[in-house]
Design an enzyme around this catalytic site. Structure first.
Site, PDB file in Angstrom:
ATOM      1  N   ASP A  91    -104.993  22.485  57.700  1.00  9.44           N
ATOM      2  CA  ASP A  91    -105.402  23.272  59.043  1.00  9.44           C
ATOM      3  C   ASP A  91    -105.231  24.204  57.687  1.00  9.44           C
ATOM      4  O   ASP A  91    -105.054  24.548  57.905  1.00  9.44           O
ATOM      5  CB  ASP A  91    -104.790  23.530  60.028  1.00  9.44           C
ATOM      6  CG  ASP A  91    -104.406  21.700  60.700  1.00  9.44           C
ATOM      7  OD1 ASP A  91    -105.741  21.166  60.294  1.00  9.44           O
ATOM      8  OD2 ASP A  91    -104.019  22.216  61.832  1.00  9.44           O
ATOM      9  N   GLU A 128    -114.764  20.124  65.986  1.00  5.99           N
ATOM     10  CA  GLU A 128    -113.561  21.680  66.071  1.00  5.99           C
ATOM     11  C   GLU A 128    -113.078  22.207  64.557  1.00  5.99           C
ATOM     12  O   GLU A 128    -114.451  22.225  64.138  1.00  5.99           O
ATOM     13  CB  GLU A 128    -111.893  20.025  66.108  1.00  5.99           C
ATOM     14  CG  GLU A 128    -111.839  19.819  64.964  1.00  5.99           C
ATOM     15  CD  GLU A 128    -110.596  18.921  65.067  1.00  5.99           C
ATOM     16  OE1 GLU A 128    -110.597  18.301  66.662  1.00  5.99           O
ATOM     17  OE2 GLU A 128    -110.089  17.838  64.059  1.00  5.99           O
TER      18      GLU A 128
END
Ligand code: 6LW
Length: 506
Positions: free
Chosen positions: A14, A172
């Site tokens: 991420d 997302e």
């Protein structure tokens, strides 16, 4: 010029990046590990050094105790606005948990206390518009945008669902940008596995309606035979020369069928703009080797800080731990600390299989092939143990330990794969000094030991794929752990680690 992906190897998922002048800063998720969110610095986007962590104090971060791999700190975003860095993140299962942000005007120093946000879900991001307004984007039932007051974190209006991607599951990881008069909303879809991808849409209005890029997904390795898999969760950055890049996550399977042991790692791709849309990577793909005309700036100077992916040696003589070490859950000083003999591990009653505070210090596996060596000094009482492990989660780990069982001091190899748990090798061992070694290879983890640190005897080990995300679950990658335990009762005898080395095997 060529560079190789990953640019930050080992469990570093991420990624989020920002630029301040000539300097780039990168942060990653850390889940149940502490301190939270490593900060890496670079001046060329290819070579990185670790300068610290965002969340270093209990007052900023209370990690939940619980099933590892999917709790704690999910995807952070780092942004810089008017002299201040902001980092926003979710503490899943934390108490307090949910979405919060911290800020600092000195990225080498401490960050503020957290400000909690009134938004559920995960994957928060900030976007500062040219007029100074701050927009929060996040993911709950979909991807939404909401203006906030950056001083207080309070909402300034209703959240608005903006764009949910092109139909992939789990839309997302949204980030919002304004580039050449367009608002761009970039997200990840497909889930963080093999179908992962990056998609983008644009609008003249911050809340939309958003029109999709004609060549979505703009970045994915799905349905290819490329060695890096599961590309997604990207963040864009403009370099000092007006060129564009993106960082994203991906994983490197050990073999077919695809299983990966190092978690999701950070990749870098060049970005060019065509008709107001990004063309990312090499025709929308992420190869390992990428040729570019130039890097994103001068090569990162070597300041002596920790360079991820480098060989490492520690004799634990400093007054602070090297930045590459991590605790599992918030640290308990009594269990793991430095003293005049080195790293002191005071065995908790909890073993490393427990969801509780335990005596363990870990760092990332950064290569398929490596040797990690631990110099241990320990005189175990009955049932006490200390050793070296390769740790995927509390239910998936292999270890070598010095222990005492039925009155006999011995070295053991134990493997735990889910509910299967067994001591597989056991040899008597005399003396309280031993050198333990983990020989990590692409397909196997083996353990060896030595009295003098020169001649090693292999004791046992096992397949690496049982310690993969596909076998053991979720979101983190393997770490190498130095640990002790009293196995059910607090240990009376402390273990000391006097030296640790990690070397890539080429
Ligand atoms: C993260 C989500 C994701 O919050 O996985 O791959 C989740 N992307 O955006 C955990 O890292």
């Amino acid at each position: 010029m060529n560079y190789t992906n990953p640019i930050v190897s080992g469990f570093n998922p991420d990624p989020s990046v920002c630029r301040v002048g000539n300097d780039y800063y990168l942060v990653n998720s850390t889940f149940e590990y502490f301190p939270g969110l490593p900060i890496y610095h670079s001046t060329d986007l290819v070579h990185w050094e670790q300068i610290g962590h965002v969340l270093t104090r209990d007052s900023q971060l209370k990690l939940p105790l619980g099933a590892p791999n999917c709790i704690g700190l999910y995807a952070p975003t780092i942004r810089y606005h008017k002299g201040r860095f902001y980092c926003v993140v979710t503490n899943v299962g934390g108490n307090p948990g949910g979405n919060f942000y911290v800020s600092t005007d000195d990225i080498y120093g401490e960050w503020s206390e957290p400000i909690f946000l009134d938004f559920g879900g995960i994957d928060p991001s900030f976007f500062f518009d040219e007029d100074g307004r701050c927009y929060y984007t996040g993911t709950d039932e979909g991807v939404f945008i909401c203006e906030i007051d950056i001083e207080t974190g309070k909402r300034l209006g209703e959240k608005q669902y903006a764009w949910n991607g092109t139909g992939g599951n789990n839309p997302e990881g949204p980030h919002l940008y304004k580039i050449n008069g367009w608002y761009y909303l970039m997200i990840a879809e497909g889930g963080t596995e093999l179908c992962h991808m990056v998609t983008i849409a644009r609008s003249k209005n911050v809340y939309g309606p958003y029109e999709e890029c004609p060549w979505n997904p703009v970045l994915t390795n799905s349905r290819t035979e490329m060695p890096i898999k599961a590309i997604g969760h990207a963040d864009l950055v403009e370099d000092v020369n007006g060129g564009w890049w993106a960082v994203c996550l991906g994983n490197r399977p050990i073999a077919y069928p695809f299983r990966h042991t190092m978690g999701r790692e950070t990749m870098l791709v060049p970005v060019v703009w065509k008709e107001g849309w990004p063309v990312m990577g090499v025709n929308g793909r992420v190869p390992e080797e990428i040729a570019v005309e130039r890097f994103a700036g001068e090569v990162t100077p070597n300041t002596g800080r920790y360079i991820p992916g480098s060989d490492f040696e520690d004799d634990f003589t400093g007054d602070k731990l090297n930045v590459s070490w991590n605790y599992i859950y918030n640290p308990v000083e009594q269990l793991v600390h430095l003293d005049n003999k080195g790293l002191c591990l005071h065995g908790a009653a909890a073993s490393i299989s427990c969801d509780n505070y335990k005596s363990i210090l870990v760092r990332r596996q950064e290569h398929f092939d490596f040797d990690a060596t631990m110099h241990l000094s320990f005189a175990p009482g009955e049932g006490e143990e200390a050793g070296l492990c390769i740790y995927m989660s509390n239910k998936h780990h292999y270890e070598i330990a010095l222990t005492k069982l039925d009155g006999e001091q011995c070295l053991i190899i134990r493997r735990q794969i889910g509910k299967l748990k067994a001591i597989e090798e056991k040899v008597p061992y005399e003396g309280s000094e031993v050198v333990l070694q983990l020989n990590g290879r692409r397909r196997e983890y083996n353990f060896s030991y030595s009295k003098d640190g020169k001649e090693f005897t292999t004791l046992g080990g096992g397949e690496s794929h049982y310690l993969s995300t596909e076998a053991g679950g979720c979101f983190t990658g393997n770490v190498i752990g130095l640990y002790a335990s009293g196995n059910g009762k607090e240990a009376e005898n402390d273990a000391h680690v006097t030296k640790f080395t990690y070397k890539a095997v080429k």
